[in-house]
Write a protein that holds these residues in place. Structure first.
Motif, PDB file in Angstrom:
ATOM      1  N   LEU A  82       0.090  15.662  11.045  1.00 42.39           N
ATOM      2  CA  LEU A  82       0.768  14.969  10.247  1.00 42.39           C
ATOM      3  C   LEU A  82       0.761  13.442  10.302  1.00 42.39           C
ATOM      4  N   VAL A  83       0.544  12.842   9.109  1.00 40.42           N
ATOM      5  CA  VAL A  83       0.526  11.350   9.301  1.00 40.42           C
ATOM      6  C   VAL A  83       1.568  10.751   8.350  1.00 40.42           C
ATOM      7  N   MET A  84       2.435  10.094   9.159  1.00 39.91           N
ATOM      8  CA  MET A  84       3.796   9.859   8.339  1.00 39.91           C
ATOM      9  C   MET A  84       3.872   8.220   8.502  1.00 39.91           C
ATOM     10  N   MET A  85       4.200   7.874   7.086  1.00 37.21           N
ATOM     11  CA  MET A  85       4.383   6.414   6.704  1.00 37.21           C
ATOM     12  C   MET A  85       5.128   6.293   5.349  1.00 37.21           C
ATOM     13  N   ARG A  86       5.203   5.000   5.099  1.00 39.76           N
ATOM     14  CA  ARG A  86       6.021   4.934   3.915  1.00 39.76           C
ATOM     15  C   ARG A  86       4.959   4.482   2.941  1.00 39.76           C
ATOM     16  N   PRO A  87       5.353   4.520   1.749  1.00 35.72           N
ATOM     17  CA  PRO A  87       4.178   4.220   0.728  1.00 35.72           C
ATOM     18  C   PRO A  87       4.182   2.799   0.403  1.00 35.72           C
ATOM     19  N   THR A  88       4.855   2.083   1.094  1.00 34.51           N
ATOM     20  CA  THR A  88       5.141   0.652   0.956  1.00 34.51           C
ATOM     21  C   THR A  88       4.137  -0.199   1.957  1.00 34.51           C
ATOM     22  N   VAL A  89       2.694  -0.139   1.645  1.00 31.08           N
ATOM     23  CA  VAL A  89       1.864  -0.777   2.559  1.00 31.08           C
ATOM     24  C   VAL A  89       1.490  -2.251   2.287  1.00 31.08           C
ATOM     25  N   ALA A  90       2.434  -2.851   1.466  1.00 23.85           N
ATOM     26  CA  ALA A  90       2.275  -4.314   0.986  1.00 23.85           C
ATOM     27  C   ALA A  90       3.591  -4.851   0.739  1.00 23.85           C
ATOM     28  N   PRO A  91       4.492  -4.783   1.927  1.00 21.33           N
ATOM     29  CA  PRO A  91       5.840  -4.957   1.787  1.00 21.33           C
ATOM     30  C   PRO A  91       5.992  -6.541   1.326  1.00 21.33           C
ATOM     31  N   PRO A  92       6.899  -6.672   0.860  1.00 26.91           N
ATOM     32  CA  PRO A  92       8.181  -5.994   0.015  1.00 26.91           C
ATOM     33  C   PRO A  92       7.889  -5.313  -1.216  1.00 26.91           C
ATOM     34  N   ARG A  93       6.611  -5.503  -1.698  1.00 22.39           N
ATOM     35  CA  ARG A  93       6.190  -4.908  -3.213  1.00 22.39           C
ATOM     36  C   ARG A  93       6.254  -3.413  -3.180  1.00 22.39           C
ATOM     37  N   ASP A  94       6.798  -2.698  -4.175  1.00 21.55           N
ATOM     38  CA  ASP A  94       6.750  -1.428  -4.394  1.00 21.55           C
ATOM     39  C   ASP A  94       5.546  -1.333  -5.359  1.00 21.55           C
ATOM     40  N   THR A  95       4.374  -0.772  -4.784  1.00 22.62           N
ATOM     41  CA  THR A  95       3.202  -0.596  -5.498  1.00 22.62           C
ATOM     42  C   THR A  95       3.042   0.721  -6.291  1.00 22.62           C
ATOM     43  N   GLU A  96       3.909   1.637  -5.899  1.00 21.54           N
ATOM     44  CA  GLU A  96       3.714   2.954  -6.644  1.00 21.54           C
ATOM     45  C   GLU A  96       2.527   3.639  -6.373  1.00 21.54           C
ATOM     46  N   CYS A  97       1.792   3.304  -5.171  1.00 19.41           N
ATOM     47  CA  CYS A  97       0.476   4.019  -4.944  1.00 19.41           C
ATOM     48  C   CYS A  97      -0.469   3.535  -6.100  1.00 19.41           C
ATOM     49  N   VAL A  98      -0.369   2.481  -6.464  1.00 15.70           N
ATOM     50  CA  VAL A  98      -1.251   1.999  -7.395  1.00 15.70           C
ATOM     51  C   VAL A  98      -2.333   1.038  -6.935  1.00 15.70           C
ATOM     52  N   ASP A  99      -3.604   1.055  -7.620  1.00 17.73           N
ATOM     53  CA  ASP A  99      -4.295   0.018  -7.280  1.00 17.73           C
ATOM     54  C   ASP A  99      -4.113  -1.136  -8.387  1.00 17.73           C
ATOM     55  N   VAL A 100      -3.477  -2.246  -7.694  1.00 21.09           N
ATOM     56  CA  VAL A 100      -2.765  -3.083  -8.770  1.00 21.09           C
ATOM     57  C   VAL A 100      -3.949  -4.037  -9.185  1.00 21.09           C
ATOM     58  N   PRO A 101      -4.166  -4.348 -10.278  1.00 21.36           N
ATOM     59  CA  PRO A 101      -5.205  -5.181 -10.863  1.00 21.36           C
ATOM     60  C   PRO A 101      -4.873  -6.649 -10.237  1.00 21.36           C
ATOM     61  N   GLY A 102      -5.940  -7.201  -9.334  1.00 22.34           N
ATOM     62  CA  GLY A 102      -5.682  -8.592  -8.692  1.00 22.34           C
ATOM     63  C   GLY A 102      -4.664  -8.449  -7.591  1.00 22.34           C
ATOM     64  N   GLY A 103      -4.328  -7.109  -7.236  1.00 25.05           N
ATOM     65  CA  GLY A 103      -3.340  -7.044  -6.145  1.00 25.05           C
ATOM     66  C   GLY A 103      -3.792  -5.812  -5.131  1.00 25.05           C
ATOM     67  N   PRO A 104      -2.730  -5.407  -4.492  1.00 25.36           N
ATOM     68  CA  PRO A 104      -2.766  -4.417  -3.428  1.00 25.36           C
ATOM     69  C   PRO A 104      -3.620  -3.015  -3.998  1.00 25.36           C
ATOM     70  N   ARG A 105      -4.628  -2.637  -3.302  1.00 24.27           N
ATOM     71  CA  ARG A 105      -5.291  -1.470  -3.633  1.00 24.27           C
ATOM     72  C   ARG A 105      -4.706  -0.238  -2.739  1.00 24.27           C
ATOM     73  N   THR A 106      -3.588   0.113  -3.373  1.00 19.65           N
ATOM     74  CA  THR A 106      -2.747   1.135  -2.200  1.00 19.65           C
ATOM     75  C   THR A 106      -3.415   2.348  -2.993  1.00 19.65           C
ATOM     76  N   GLU A 107      -3.734   2.690  -3.849  1.00 15.79           N
ATOM     77  CA  GLU A 107      -4.255   4.094  -4.119  1.00 15.79           C
ATOM     78  C   GLU A 107      -5.768   4.307  -3.353  1.00 15.79           C
ATOM     79  N   THR A 108      -6.479   3.244  -3.421  1.00 15.58           N
ATOM     80  CA  THR A 108      -7.759   3.248  -2.622  1.00 15.58           C
ATOM     81  C   THR A 108      -7.412   3.625  -1.137  1.00 15.58           C
ATOM     82  N   PHE A 109      -6.437   2.952  -0.606  1.00 14.20           N
ATOM     83  CA  PHE A 109      -6.107   3.002   0.865  1.00 14.20           C
ATOM     84  C   PHE A 109      -5.764   4.389   1.112  1.00 14.20           C
TER      85      PHE A 109
END
Length: 377
Positions: free
Chosen positions: A189-216
């Motif tokens: 099990l790999v346990m973590m929170r989806p907030t990988v760019a705190p404090p922003r809630d990226t909703e696991c989206v590759d934000v244009p010009g921002g955190p690439r959470t989905e890619t991560f």
């Protein structure tokens, strides 16, 4: 003392009790009509109420994992605090701590398994984030020395803490019990929170010009974990499960990236990303990106992916009940047309959007998830 430590919760409860007792004891002395007695009574009442509020708040935070630290609570945390080993540039998983899991019988790794706190670095996304890895007892037994295990990514809601998955929803403990009783194969099990760019809630989206959470989560993390641990590298070896925001992320990542995850569980999920003060503009004003992250829209307009999905809700107490029924019915219609997406559900009669509800769902959801992942040969 840390925000989630037992000591601070106990100290706050004791302080509230002492202030309550002091208010009762001193009240007769403050019974006068002068300014000083009135201010004294107001001060005692405010102090007692504030201390009770703080005690309950700390207890609720410890139980439900809203905030992991004081800096997280006050919004001053803007860096995940990741340690990167520059001496070994190929390293993508760095272990920073190990813990033994407390189970009945023994705490030795070959009996209880082991928790490892790690930092995961994603070279494609440019994101680095902390996580906890649960290695089952079989991982340490000689007869499994050449065995490669299936794995599951486990996500909290927002803001959430990874510790809440261990102490609150007890994923490792539930996994241990299910495997020991023969109801599930052993999983990493790999346990973590989806907030990988705190404090922003990226909703696991590759934000244009921002955190690439989905890619991560879909490119970097499975490869990094598979390179460091004995887990499979194919989609059929990987599942993802989450609650609330983590549930939306789980479903979306499997539906959008069936080459990364073959199985997904959404506990009390939403079916599209919200846009609010915590998220900011997730799609750079693009209606196309917004639609493509809408799970209902995907079922109607995109090819059905070859994945298995499980969703949960409650007839009374959950706001997502109607959307969940709608989502299930859409997938069932795809099934009747011979499309490869499969759907299952957990529908409780009553249950709110909270940890008590998810505790009731986690064991069945884990068993379902483990039964659909393939152990690598």
């Amino acid at each position: 003392m840390g925000l989630t430590s037992n000591n601070i919760v106990i100290a706050a409860a004791v302080a509230a009790l002492l202030l309550f007792a002091a208010t009762i004891w001193l009240w007769p002395r403050l019974a006068g009509r002068g300014v000083a007695p009135v201010l004294g009574r107001v001060g005692m009442l405010l102090g007692t109420q504030l201390s009770v509020f703080v005690a309950f708040g700390l207890f609720a935070n410890q139980s439900f994992g809203f905030y992991g630290s004081w800096s997280d609570l006050f919004g001053t945390q803007d860096d995940p605090g990741v340690v990167v080993d520059h001496d070994t540039p190929g390293t993508r998983v760095r272990v920073t701590d190990t813990r033994r899991l407390a189970v009945a019988g023994d705490s030795a790794p070959e009996v209880a398994g082991r928790l490892e706190k790690v930092n995961i670095r994603g070279p494609v996304s440019g994101i680095a984030s902390p996580a906890y890895i649960y290695l089952p007892p079989e991982y340490f037994r000689p007869e499994y020395a050449r065995r490669t295990f299936p794995a599951a990514l486990v996500l909290t809601g927002y803001p959430g803490t990874a510790e809440a998955l261990i102490n609150g929803l007890k994923y490792p403990q539930n996994s241990h019990k299910l495997v020991k009783s023969g109801r599930m194969q052993p999983l990493v099990l790999v346990m973590m929170r989806p907030t990988v760019a705190p404090p922003r809630d990226t909703e696991c989206v590759d934000v244009p010009g921002g955190p690439r959470t989905e890619t991560f989560f879909t490119k970097d993390l499975p490869k990094a974990v598979a390179d460091h641990y004995r887990v499979g590298k194919r989609a059929r070896n990987w599942g993802v499960i989450g609650n609330s925001t983590g549930g939306y992320c789980a479903l979306k990542m499997a539906m959008r990236h069936p080459d990364a995850y073959s199985t997904a569980v959404g506990l009390s999920p939403s079916y599209q990303a919200p846009i609010d003060a915590t998220t900011g503009d997730l799609f750079g004003g693009s209606e196309r990106l917004k639609r493509e992250n809408d799970l209902m829209w995907r079922l109607d307009h995109k090819p059905a992916p070859p994945v298995s999905l499980l969703v949960s809700s409650s007839r009374h107490g959950e706001d997502n009940y109607r959307d969940t029924v709608r989502f299930v019915n859409k997938v069932k219609r795809l099934n009747r047309r011979g499309e490869p997406t499969r759907i299952s559900s957990i529908i409780l009669s009553t249950g709110g959007h909270n940890f008590n509800t998810w505790k009731r769902e986690v064991p069945a959801a884990l068993e379902w998830l483990g039964g659909r992942l393939s152990a690598p040969l």
